[in-house]
Scaffold this motif. Sequence first.
Motif: not given
Length: 193
Positions: A18, A21, A24-25, A28, A98, A102, A112, A115-116, A119-120
């Motif tokens: 958590t 994340l 990181g956001v 960014l 989320a 994404s 974003l 960027a995500t 990971g998702q």
Amino acid sequence: MQFGPLFLLWTAVLGLATFALIGGVATLNVAAVEGRYAGRAMPLTAWLLIGVATLFAAIWLSEIIPDLAAGGSSRSATDWNVPTNPVHVLDLAFFLPAVAVSGVLLLRRHPLGYATAAGQLVFLALTCLPILVTPVVAALRGHDPAWAVVMPVGLVFATTTTVLTRTLRGLTGGRSVSRNPRTRNSTGVVAGR
């Protein structure tokens, strides 16, 4: 999280993930992401994220809505002897929205989204693994295994990992990413980025 020998480890993993994340956001470099990925369309990745999020939401709602309509408690929560199913709560409140966001951001070519997305996809693949292993463990322990989930979840896992591989290649432009943060300028002098 089930209480047991790995409870503290899973609690630490949840907390660290958590905060990683959020950090990181928050840090960014949006301009760098825009400069690197501007104009790259990744509709396959985007639609897979939206589709899998929708699929898992539909699966959870197919249990929740009949239980609510019957006026009883959640069947899975009753099986686990908890007030409500924590997987349903976490997935429907945080994770699945989320993942879908994404995907939508990726369709809109928003930084974003780029960027995500990877990971998702990793998290979706990791979410499939315990679901695939559970019937095997249940069978080994003499319980009734839910073999019906293996094929569809296995298909989601295979598709997700395939798209993840393509996405990572797309994000790096098909070239390997240097791990050395120092580069040589035109005069041959080594400089940091």
